[in-house]
Write a protein that holds these residues in place. Structure first.
Motif, PDB file in Angstrom:
ATOM      1  N   LEU A   1      -6.492  13.657   0.045  1.00  0.00           N
ATOM      2  CA  LEU A   1      -7.781  12.855  -0.126  1.00  0.00           C
ATOM      3  C   LEU A   1      -8.645  13.545   1.142  1.00  0.00           C
ATOM      4  O   LEU A   1      -8.089  13.378   2.132  1.00  0.00           O
TER       5      LEU A   1
ATOM      6  N   ASP B   1       4.223  20.320  -0.534  1.00  0.00           N
ATOM      7  CA  ASP B   1       3.293  19.267  -1.146  1.00  0.00           C
ATOM      8  C   ASP B   1       2.363  19.943  -2.064  1.00  0.00           C
ATOM      9  O   ASP B   1       2.134  19.338  -3.197  1.00  0.00           O
TER      10      ASP B   1
ATOM     11  N   ILE C   1      -6.138  11.526 -11.766  1.00  0.00           N
ATOM     12  CA  ILE C   1      -5.981  10.877 -10.490  1.00  0.00           C
ATOM     13  C   ILE C   1      -5.045   9.725 -10.515  1.00  0.00           C
ATOM     14  O   ILE C   1      -3.731   9.642 -10.004  1.00  0.00           O
ATOM     15  N   HIS C   2      -5.030   8.629 -11.634  1.00  0.00           N
ATOM     16  CA  HIS C   2      -4.430   7.849 -11.787  1.00  0.00           C
ATOM     17  C   HIS C   2      -2.767   8.232 -12.220  1.00  0.00           C
ATOM     18  O   HIS C   2      -1.713   7.584 -11.790  1.00  0.00           O
TER      19      HIS C   2
ATOM     20  N   ARG D   1     -10.949  11.239 -13.398  1.00  0.00           N
ATOM     21  CA  ARG D   1     -10.484   9.951 -12.949  1.00  0.00           C
ATOM     22  C   ARG D   1      -9.176   9.523 -13.453  1.00  0.00           C
ATOM     23  O   ARG D   1      -8.215   9.096 -12.852  1.00  0.00           O
TER      24      ARG D   1
ATOM     25  N   ALA E   1      -1.289   9.404  -9.356  1.00  0.00           N
ATOM     26  CA  ALA E   1      -0.566   8.335  -8.392  1.00  0.00           C
ATOM     27  C   ALA E   1       0.719   7.853  -9.149  1.00  0.00           C
ATOM     28  O   ALA E   1       1.550   7.438  -8.094  1.00  0.00           O
TER      29      ALA E   1
ATOM     30  N   PHE F   1      -0.345  14.209  -0.236  1.00  0.00           N
ATOM     31  CA  PHE F   1      -1.655  13.618   0.158  1.00  0.00           C
ATOM     32  C   PHE F   1      -2.883  14.722   0.308  1.00  0.00           C
ATOM     33  O   PHE F   1      -2.939  15.217   0.897  1.00  0.00           O
TER      34      PHE F   1
ATOM     35  N   LEU G   1      -1.219  11.678  -4.397  1.00  0.00           N
ATOM     36  CA  LEU G   1      -2.709  11.253  -4.190  1.00  0.00           C
ATOM     37  C   LEU G   1      -3.315  12.554  -3.993  1.00  0.00           C
ATOM     38  O   LEU G   1      -3.406  13.338  -3.279  1.00  0.00           O
TER      39      LEU G   1
ATOM     40  N   ASN H   1       0.780  -1.255   0.096  1.00  0.00           N
ATOM     41  CA  ASN H   1      -0.031  -0.145   0.038  1.00  0.00           C
ATOM     42  C   ASN H   1       0.848   1.132   0.065  1.00  0.00           C
ATOM     43  O   ASN H   1       2.034   1.380   0.527  1.00  0.00           O
ATOM     44  N   ARG H   2       0.318   2.232  -0.621  1.00  0.00           N
ATOM     45  CA  ARG H   2       1.190   3.637  -0.550  1.00  0.00           C
ATOM     46  C   ARG H   2       0.460   4.138   0.663  1.00  0.00           C
ATOM     47  O   ARG H   2      -0.721   4.635   0.532  1.00  0.00           O
ATOM     48  N   ALA H   3       1.348   4.399   1.572  1.00  0.00           N
ATOM     49  CA  ALA H   3       0.881   5.102   2.732  1.00  0.00           C
ATOM     50  C   ALA H   3       0.775   6.728   2.470  1.00  0.00           C
ATOM     51  O   ALA H   3       1.337   6.934   2.060  1.00  0.00           O
ATOM     52  N   ALA H   4      -0.149   7.248   3.318  1.00  0.00           N
ATOM     53  CA  ALA H   4      -0.732   8.382   3.212  1.00  0.00           C
ATOM     54  C   ALA H   4       0.658   9.194   3.293  1.00  0.00           C
ATOM     55  O   ALA H   4       1.244  10.300   2.562  1.00  0.00           O
ATOM     56  N   ALA H   5       1.726   8.988   4.394  1.00  0.00           N
ATOM     57  CA  ALA H   5       2.772   9.726   4.567  1.00  0.00           C
ATOM     58  C   ALA H   5       3.757   9.528   3.613  1.00  0.00           C
ATOM     59  O   ALA H   5       4.709  10.251   3.718  1.00  0.00           O
TER      60      ALA H   5
END
Lengths: 452, 498, 452, 498
Positions: free
Chosen positions: C73, C439, C399-400, C396, C403, C71, C408, C63-67
């Motif tokens: 979301l 960021d 977003i990808h 959409r 990523a 980010f 994110l 998983n890509r962690a938020a940190a």
């Protein structure tokens, strides 16, 4: 600021109670020219938890953590799996944020734990009694040498060449100032220990003989004969254990006659932690207990006859004896001792024996695979979970080349003994239960490549 | 509130750890361990319960005010614990190749820079494992410096009010210790000190702020006199928390001072350790600092150890411990320092001193405060047992406080005051918490002055009543042993045999 | 096995006491052909802690962690910094491993905490009383609609188009079975809310009007007029708050007349946790308290007159009323409520206000920077820490692409409303205190590139 | 043992959180919050102390045996907690792009596979947030299936011994609930059930093992009869821990069953939640399962939500919660399952049943055990208040146990037994712990039989004596309010006014 509860109103009210006009008045005894006015120049101001955590996390990420890939380092610090419950329990505020148990009525948690720790350590090391822990193995070793001088009233210590070179350095440092004479040297690349030769050197000046078990090259040996030789000469045998997990599989030094057994307890419960805090183990025969350094916890009863525990024999210690104390130590490694004790309780004898057997088996597997590499051989004729590889070339650059491939391939003797060219091709490889068969294969393949 | 010992509830067959494989047979011959070891095991559930229950028999700063003087029981931030457990710190080996642990070296270096700046000193030895180990480090630096000068000075002067470790340390390093008396006002007697200085004096060990909770006004004069006489000044920095950010010991002529990271910089005490005792050094002593240490270069950080010390640091007195010192405490202390910053650390000292003076002035009417007249105290308030009813002592007050829900203050220390009670509230206590504590202490003091007999048997509400320490020391029981078969359950063979 | 303390000897002894020859005898009531003999086929056997931890860590790393990078979301779950002390405290065994406080004499820790939580929530939401928490915001929303039906005896609920589409889905699901009629729809891309239009739709069948604040597009509005319209028609106004941090800066729904205020408390103390467990907030006016679902903690005294706390008004609950209960709920989200309460205590009013102001400021900064990108505009005329961007293309795929650059970049309206092509270019961007200026710049630069 | 409320010790000006910047001015016009909110703050130190002290007023499984029947208070492994906090799980957003959360989907899928296999069912709905939410899920599946069949069946049959949630759930979903009586032996009356079946019956909700701690021997016959009559079988799986690895509900004809992850699979109860209630489904009900769920494909995992449900899963009854369910509980439960494996889980059931029977047989001589004669119990032992002295009740036994250091068992449930006491020891208790508990319960039972008056006022050694629940409900105080000025400290204006 999040750790400071006083509000400005509180501060004013308190100054009024005190009868001071300002905080600065409370610092009146500080000479004016030494009193700083504002916050110190050139330093950052306070920061949020978020900012600090981010900064420290960034520094943490600049380290290659052991879990990030194949890992074979030992040489005095071993990577073992520590159950999650250990860390949970040592973080209980009642353990974490308590002080030395000076008021035993409200410190039985720490005290009973220390009593259990002492009992576990004494049994593991095969001795009668153990203290409540020391800073680490290296300082425990040096304290043991000093203790032997106190007991024997002699000043010459024979150090095995198999003693960890950093432990030797610590002993040398202290000996320079206490006046002890140390007889020591670098190891030679023999398959077995130097203990027989050491026994021959014991004389009537010898306070103690210090051997490491397993030693810095991973070698293990029976110390019964050496213990007898010491006893015959009125010297003490000090055994140093840097990998206590080994004692689940091999005889304890105390069983074989060692008078004082010291060790590094980090392997059990504590983790690598880049070298500290660790937990020094210190154990000896009952007859020497009053010459022991460090804290001791003992059993007693309270005014109602209930069993309880207290710090005891403190007449040996600095806060009573000042310059006549057995050492200047006034902390132990309490929280690490707790971690050790919890992990040992989780293991129990059955678990420890199995853990040790798995370590040994994994090491044999690794040794066999690595020895297949052309030009590479295993020095040891016996070992527990660590052995010395002889490479066809200097080991230090090999280590760095392996690190580039994300493999931490052991500790080179070149790093441990930079001045000794004879040892430059030696590589000390530790293999614990945290090493997988895949790790071994990856390591062997990479080493083969690097050496090709 | 009794918890059995693991030896009484565990069994050598039980384990709380699983392994994925059976152990292969070992071929260790006669070295193989065969005899039972006697280590009891518990399942994980039992283990968690045993230690959770045990923990509840402890008092701790997380439970309430813990005013142990000179021990600085301040709040231990939980961020420190989180940071220390980051894998790059907790799961790194001290002998990893240097290129793989640059972050760890950065922590050591960054903390070192803070300590140097905060103390106004020249450099710092990071590896000492505790305050007392730091003292040894400082004294060894002095000894090495004297040797480098070719002088054989054998005396260390130690004021009466010093921590017991100070003379123990000096003696351990082969010095002769001589006491220097205190003045009526609880400070070092400058004249007596000056009178004793001479070519046999290696230096002084002085605690500042001292163990009476007072700042040594004459510190600079003392240092100057010692320096003129060719000696060095060691300062016990256990009480640095009172002045951090407000006073730099370097400005007062100190040559060496250890810093207890667990006092000033909030690393947890853990029931007695681990500590951490970095030693800041003057330019005169810096060349003798122990190995290893970290230096910063354009290409990154470098560890100076035996290999490169020859050229970089030839006068080092050697290594004091196997590895880098208490890394786990460095991460915590740095986290704390960064959280407070320069402004916060100054506030720490100010609030610590404010809280102590508030306690002093709120209680001086009811308890004898021997040095109250000599002005404000620093971070701790000192009282004596003068004025208690016949047969009542400092110990009774301490045990009475337990029943009020507090850990007692430090008692019978410093030795210069009879029946001393040394109260250090620290800066992390609120005014409300102090007021409550003051009320409790006042009520106990009144009971001790009025001779309330119930106080003599306190504590009544603790897990244990007063414990028999004399019996413990007379015939020490230091490890658990299988109890002999109880007489009412004799083994069958015994019955047959008797 | 590490969690099972019985030894084989124990098992034999216990069977003997019971009078059974084997364990299998104890399963005699299970029909023989349904009784499995050995361990179930095709499944792995038990594994060491080390092996399990390794397996789970490997999954975590997928998983890509938020940190791990920029980010942005939100859309019902917000990333805020949670102080380390929160997690420390909720892991205390006495909180973590306690059950529902059925025996109040030995559960005052949980009960007092719940009483404090209820008080904090009621104040934050601007209402009289709150319950001891619900599963999450979405189920709390649905329970509020059902509660409104119980109170008004009417069956039509008007849902704002600004209500989170998943909350709407949950309400629709439940309404299908309870028989409620829901009037709802997708949002339109207006700068303001649909509340005025909603007020016009209220009729004598209307049990409640449900509005979200801030709404799914981040819009905020004054609900005073809507509350008045509801009251006039005998309907209840239900306000849904998915970002409670907002209430440090903007008026509470209760202040503006909402009858029931529900919310998702995850923002405070709980963390993202990939969607759960979260903590539903549920608060209302005192007069409706006996129609409230879920647990309630109340103050009382014990036999000695000491203040204490108990679960109360349980006559509303399933274990007393069975099929006549206000809901079938028999847990709350106790541990998450604890986390919420601790974090809120750490913040205090001053901290919450500052946190909210920082969030808002950071969001304004981001909105300004993002709106500079050609073709990009900000929909909202007002917002707290989340706003809707209108892109010149479908959001959409953007977003990808972001990523892939490890950014994110928000939640696309295309994902939330897959069937509604009108909304496809919308991107909901949340900006909390965890977002840095860097960021924002990185995000803006990447978005510009991706859109170019 | 009194801890003030945060509202009594905190202040709205105090904060335990720092920020790196000043708040910029907001421009929110009339929406800006102006009035005080009234939220008290504490410094970090005070916060840690407040909650640490509060926690110590709780009993917990970490402190001792917690025999609450039907609540399954087993040990909560600490590895579970560690895993749940791994950043990839704890710090991931539920709406992240699917390619960035494959590991999270893998956890959900892997746990789902285990649950399906262990229950022998066709599929599983993972999103229900607790057991009761799971019941609702199962009942909604049944309702959707009936609708798909075009049948309007309105009755759900529920045995007397069912959990109270069962009828509440059925009623909530619009069904009419009808009771089915139990036999003398504590099980469902098969004949009565069969007699009630008909075209109006949607299904049954049955708890197996049931709340008397007994396995429903006729489960398969019940299922068959219900199926023949066109209904569905919902099984309350709260007690699945008694049979996990030994019996598959799918083999007994169950159509839907929720699994309390916090019971069978050791996720922590946390003082009342969060729970987690995945529902396993038969092939007949699977098409109606709620969104979202995870499917596995060659290229990775895919989340099925509203967008793709149309083609993949058109009959779904909809969404039950905003996101994926209790992810934090999934990681913990999967960790537990992998730790135990197929062999360990079977052992869990066996030891749980063994421990319960040991308690039953050890106490049946002193406490009335109404169903003891009908054979072994499953995971819990049921006793009644028959034989206690006049005026003594189950409640007195419960409160007496508190003074012995235990949490009481479940009392007055199930309703089919008078003064029921339901004891569930779980598999994580050792024999020694059980023996101690049995001794304590025996001694209290004897006191209740002999009419010891001290027992009526128990507990005496708890943080509180018996609490007045009636007063609490009569005039509920549900939130803290600033106390009115106490009469003995009237405000000056009041004095003037009166």
């Amino acid at each position: 600021m999040r750790y400071l509860p006083l509000t400005s109103d509180d501060r004013s009210a308190m100054l009024a109670t005190i009868g001071a006009a300002s905080i600065d008045e409370l610092f009146a005894d500080v000479p004016v020219d030494a009193r700083l006015d504002g916050p110190m120049a050139g330093l950052p101001m306070h920061a949020s938890e978020l900012a600090v955590e981010r900064h420290m996390a960034a520094l943490s990420r600049q380290n290659r953590a052991a879990a990030d890939g194949p890992f074979f380092l030992g040489a005095g610090a071993y990577r073992h799996h520590v159950p999650a419950s250990v860390d949970h329990l040592i973080q209980r505020g009642e353990f974490l944020t308590a002080y030395t148990p000076y008021q035993p009525e409200i410190a039985q948690g720490t005290l009973q734990m220390l009593f259990e720790f002492q009992s576990q350590v004494a049994r593991l090391l095969g001795t009668d009694v153990a203290n409540a822990s020391m800073y680490d193995g290296s300082t425990a070793c040096w304290e043991a040498i000093v203790m032997a001088r106190r007991i024997t009233k002699r000043g010459k210590a024979l150090l095995s060449t198999g003693l960890h070179p950093h432990y030797r350095s610590v002993a040398r440092t202290m000996a320079k100032y206490t006046g002890d004479v140390l007889v020591d040297g670098d190891p030679s690349l023999d398959a077995g220990t130097d203990w027989a030769a050491l026994a021959d050197k014991i004389d009537r000046e010898t306070s103690c003989v210090v051997v490491q078990y397993p030693d810095i090259l991973g070698r293990i040996d029976d110390m019964t004969a050496l213990a007898a030789a010491c006893q015959a000469a009125g010297a003490l045998l000090i055994a140093v254990v840097t990998e206590p997990v080994a004692l689940g599989l091999i005889k304890a030094p105390g069983e074989m006659g060692a008078d004082i057994v010291v060790g590094e307890g980090q392997s059990i419960g504590v983790g690598l932690q880049f070298g500290g805090p660790y937990v020094g183990l210190f154990a000896c025969k009952t007859k020497y207990v009053r010459q022991m350094p460090g804290r001791l916890c003992g059993e007693t009863v309270d005014a109602n006859g209930k069993r309880g525990f207290v710090l005891t024999l403190s007449t040996r210690e600095q806060h009573i004896r000042r310059e006549k104390a057995t050492s200047n130590i006034c902390t132990n490694s309490g929280l690490c001792a707790l971690a050790f004790s919890i992990h040992m309780t989780l293991l129990g004898e059955a678990g420890l024996r199995q853990l040790a057997a798995i370590n040994h088996g994994r090491a044999k597997q690794a040794a066999a695979e690595l020895a297949k590499i052309p030009g590479v051989s295993v020095l040891n004729n016996s070992y527990f979970n660590e052995f010395t590889l002889l490479l066809p070339t200097e080991a230090r650059p090999v280590i760095h080349k392996l690190a580039e491939r994300d493999i931490l391939g052991g500790v080179s003797l070149g790093r441990l003994y930079p001045a000794n060219a004879n040892l430059a091709n030696g590589l000390v490889v530790a293999v614990t239960e945290t090493v997988t068969a895949a790790d071994i294969s990856v390591f062997a393949a990479a080493l083969k490549e690097v050496l090709a | 509130l009794e918890e059995a010992l693991i030896f009484e509830i565990g069994s050598t067959e039980t384990t709380g750890v699983d392994f994925d494989e059976a152990a292969s047979a070992a071929d260790l011959g006669p070295l193989a361990r065969t005899a039972p070891i006697g280590l009891p095991g518990l399942s994980e559930a039992e283990t968690v319960r045993h230690y959770t229950r045990l923990s509840r028999q402890n008092y701790a700063i997380d439970l309430g005010l813990f005013p142990l003087g000179s021990c600085t029981m301040k709040h231990n931030p939980r961020l420190n614990e989180k940071v220390a457990r980051m894998p790059g710190f907790a799961d790194a080996h001290p002998l990893q190749p240097q290129e793989t642990v640059q972050g760890a070296y950065a922590v050591i270096h960054e903390l070192a820079e803070w300590l140097i700046t905060l103390t106004g000193m020249h450099s710092v030895a990071m590896s000492p494992k505790a305050g007392a180990h730091g003292e040894l480090c400082g004294i060894l630096c002095i000894k090495a410096a004297l040797e480098a000068r070719g002088e054989d000075r054998r005396v260390i002067l130690v004021p009466e009010s010093a921590h017991g470790t100070n003379p123990a340390t000096a003696a351990f390093a082969g010095f002769t210790v001589e006491d220097i008396p205190a003045t009526e006002a609880g400070r070092v007697n400058l004249e007596a000190l000056k009178a004793r200085l001479g070519p046999d004096v290696a230096g002084v060990m002085i605690t500042n702020p001292n163990t009476c909770g007072l700042f040594e006004r004459d510190m600079k004069a003392i240092s100057d006199a010692v320096h003129v006489a060719g000696g060095y000044v060691y300062c016990d920095g256990a009480n640095f928390n009172a002045i951090v950010g407000r006073v730099r010991p370097g400005d007062l002529g100190v040559d060496a001072m250890h810093i207890n990271l667990h006092k000033t910089f909030s690393t947890p005490h853990g029931g007695g350790g681990p500590g951490s005792g970095p030693v800041v050094l003057s330019e005169a002593l810096a060349p003798f600092a122990p190995l290893p240490f970290v230096t910063k270069h354009a290409e990154g950080f470098r560890l100076i150890e035996e290999e490169s010390a020859g050229e970089d640091h030839p006068q080092t007195f050697g290594r004091m411990t196997a590895f880098h010192g208490q890394m786990g405490m460095f991460t915590r202390a740095l986290t704390y320092i960064l959280s407070h910053g320069a402004d916060g650390l100054k506030q720490v000292a100010e609030d610590a001193v404010l809280n102590a003076n508030y306690v002093l002035r709120s209680l001086e009417g009811v308890l004898d405060a021997p040095f109250a007249a000599s002005g404000p105290c620093m971070h701790e308030a000192l009282f004596s047992d003068k004025g208690l009813a016949e047969g009542f002592s400092t110990l009774d007050i301490a045990k009475g406080l337990i029943d009020e829900g507090y850990h007692p203050m430090t008692v019978y220390f410093p030795l210069v005051v009879h029946g001393a009670m040394l109260v250090e509230p620290t800066e992390t206590e609120s005014k409300a918490a102090l007021d409550q504590f003051i009320g409790a202490l006042r009520s106990i003091a009144m009971r001790a002055k009025n001779g309330d007999p119930a106080l003599k048997s306190a504590p009544h509400f603790a897990p244990r009543a007063r414990l028999d320490e004399t019996a413990a020391a007379r015939k020490p029981i230091l490890a658990w042993n299988e109890p002999a078969a109880a007489p009412d359950t004799p083994a069958p063979s015994e019955i047959g045999g008797s």
